[in-house]
Design a protein around this motif. Structure first.
Motif, PDB file in Angstrom:
ATOM      1  N   ILE A 125       0.792  -1.122   0.049  1.00 21.00           N
ATOM      2  CA  ILE A 125      -0.035  -0.004  -0.011  1.00 21.00           C
ATOM      3  C   ILE A 125       1.005   1.009  -0.023  1.00 21.00           C
ATOM      4  N   GLU A 126       0.920   1.878  -1.030  1.00 18.94           N
ATOM      5  CA  GLU A 126       1.758   2.946  -1.279  1.00 18.94           C
ATOM      6  C   GLU A 126       0.995   4.589  -1.461  1.00 18.94           C
ATOM      7  N   SER A 127       1.544   5.405  -0.645  1.00 20.85           N
ATOM      8  CA  SER A 127       1.249   6.434  -0.897  1.00 20.85           C
ATOM      9  C   SER A 127       1.603   7.458  -1.925  1.00 20.85           C
ATOM     10  N   ASP A 216      -8.517  -6.662 -10.686  1.00 19.71           N
ATOM     11  CA  ASP A 216      -8.310  -7.092  -9.203  1.00 19.71           C
ATOM     12  C   ASP A 216      -6.896  -7.171  -8.818  1.00 19.71           C
ATOM     13  N   GLU A 217      -6.017  -6.368  -9.569  1.00 15.27           N
ATOM     14  CA  GLU A 217      -4.542  -6.563  -9.147  1.00 15.27           C
ATOM     15  C   GLU A 217      -4.333  -5.213  -8.465  1.00 15.27           C
ATOM     16  N   ARG A 237      -3.441  -8.142  -2.953  1.00  8.14           N
ATOM     17  CA  ARG A 237      -4.444  -8.801  -3.563  1.00  8.14           C
ATOM     18  C   ARG A 237      -5.729  -8.830  -2.379  1.00  8.14           C
ATOM     19  N   GLN A 238      -5.524  -9.316  -1.433  1.00  9.49           N
ATOM     20  CA  GLN A 238      -6.365  -9.577  -0.422  1.00  9.49           C
ATOM     21  C   GLN A 238      -7.059  -8.210  -0.171  1.00  9.49           C
ATOM     22  N   THR A 239      -6.452  -7.231   0.085  1.00 10.28           N
ATOM     23  CA  THR A 239      -6.991  -5.969   0.405  1.00 10.28           C
ATOM     24  C   THR A 239      -7.901  -5.495  -0.887  1.00 10.28           C
ATOM     25  N   ARG A 244     -13.097  -4.637  -3.630  1.00  5.80           N
ATOM     26  CA  ARG A 244     -13.819  -4.994  -4.683  1.00  5.80           C
ATOM     27  C   ARG A 244     -15.221  -5.652  -3.872  1.00  5.80           C
ATOM     28  N   GLU A 245     -15.340  -6.383  -2.899  1.00  4.52           N
ATOM     29  CA  GLU A 245     -16.745  -6.731  -2.430  1.00  4.52           C
ATOM     30  C   GLU A 245     -17.367  -5.624  -1.745  1.00  4.52           C
TER      31      GLU A 245
END
Length: 344
Positions: A125-127, A216-217, A237-239, A244-245
């Motif tokens: 996760i990048e700012s 989804d990437e 990917r899980q985040t 997405r959900e």
């Protein structure tokens, strides 16, 4: 590259066309010929302006001769080619530079990937520190997107035109935008193209933040109103799957958009409920306008229409009347309260 003349249409184009037609008939004109002004019935300054315009457009060029400055007509095809040629050369040069930049910096990619993945706590996760970095990351994501693109409130650094280009190469497009874009002529044109290419578009009353998901990437969460970083890009990917959900849940309750819809057809009630909820939450006109995706002036027109439809004379009364009539979702009101969304 040589300068490009002003190409927008204007009332003076009629004068230019008349002077050009006369030059073609005569085989040439001079800028000091009084007969030209008399033949066309134009003021001297209008003829001078038309001649200058035609020279700028390469439709007249200097020819041999004496007695004033001789100007001979040039075919529009030839004139266009002479203007376009320098542009093509510049585009070729820029494409060459782009390839060189990509080739040079791609040498560093393996080192970036290896060290980023092995860095403890990185989390993918990048700012995003500013518009330049955001533009670069979005450009790369757009180029790499191969299957599906899902976005909430696209625009700004990723306009609808670029999204349509992805649809052209077979990427499945789904867009969730504010109801306000139903009445935006420019947006309607782009949305019509996206739908024609198989895209799906739905609308809702308000979207507080831009969300963009590629294949989804990768997911972008953008914030266009706060100081500091303009958002984050998520590669975990899980985040991305979790995001997405959430997006799918919002999508389910949104209103489908059809190219046959006119203005706010079919969503007027939902738009009015959204405005009353935001009014009752204590948000300013500016904050409400941002949520709705409209200008402050348009927002105030909507507010005035809502107050009138409720026979209310104030925001507070409008909220009270809406609550008593069971028009508001009190859960959404609590979530939108000023303490939670003071910046709009």
């Amino acid at each position: 590259m040589t300068g490009i003349p002003e190409l927008s249409a204007s009332a003076s184009d009629d004068d230019s066309m008349a002077v050009y037609a006369c030059a073609v008939r005569r085989g040439g004109v001079t800028d000091s010929d009084p007969g030209l002004r008399e033949e066309l019935g134009l003021a001297p300054e209008a003829v001078d302006a038309a001649l200058a315009r035609l020279v700028d457009l390469h439709l007249l060029r200097a020819g041999p001769g004496d007695g004033g400055r001789p100007l001979v007509p040039v075919s529009p095809d030839v004139a266009a080619a002479s203007l376009i040629s320098p542009i093509g050369e510049e585009m070729h040069r820029q494409r060459t530079v782009m390839r060189q930049i990509q080739a040079r910096l791609s040498l560093f990619q393996p080192h970036y990937e290896a060290n980023r993945d092995s860095s403890p706590g990185q989390g993918r996760i990048e700012s995003l520190s500013g518009d330049v970095e955001l533009s670069g990351r979005l450009h790369l994501a757009v180029e790499q997107c191969a299957r599906e693109f899902l976005a909430f409130r696209p625009g700004g650094p990723l306009p609808l035109g670029r999204i349509a280009a992805m649809a052209c190469r077979g990427v499945a497009i789904r867009l969730l935008v504010q109801h306000s874009l139903r009445a935006d002529l420019r947006a309607r044109t782009a949305m019509r193209e996206i739908i024609a290419l198989g895209g799906d578009i739905r609308t809702v009353g308000q979207l507080p933040r831009q969300v963009i998901i590629f294949d989804d990437e990768a997911a972008f969460l953008l914030d266009d109103k706060q100081p500091g970083p303009c958002g984050v890009v998520i590669g975990h990917r899980q985040t991305v799957a979790l995001l997405r959900e959430v997006a799918e849940m919002v999508w389910t309750f949104a209103e489908p958009y059809s190219t046959g819809d006119i203005g706010y057809q079919g969503v007027t009630g939902d738009l009015q409920r959204t405005i009353v909820e935001l009014l009752a939450s204590g948000l300013t006109d500016e904050a409400i306008a941002r949520r709705l995706g409209v200008s402050v002036r348009t927002c105030r027109r909507h507010i005035a229409a809502v107050l009138s439809s409720l026979d209310a004379v104030s925001r507070f009364q409008a909220g009270a009347l809406a609550v008593s009539a069971n028009l508001l979702d009190t859960g959404r009101l609590r979530n939108a309260a000023p303490g939670r969304a003071s910046a709009g």
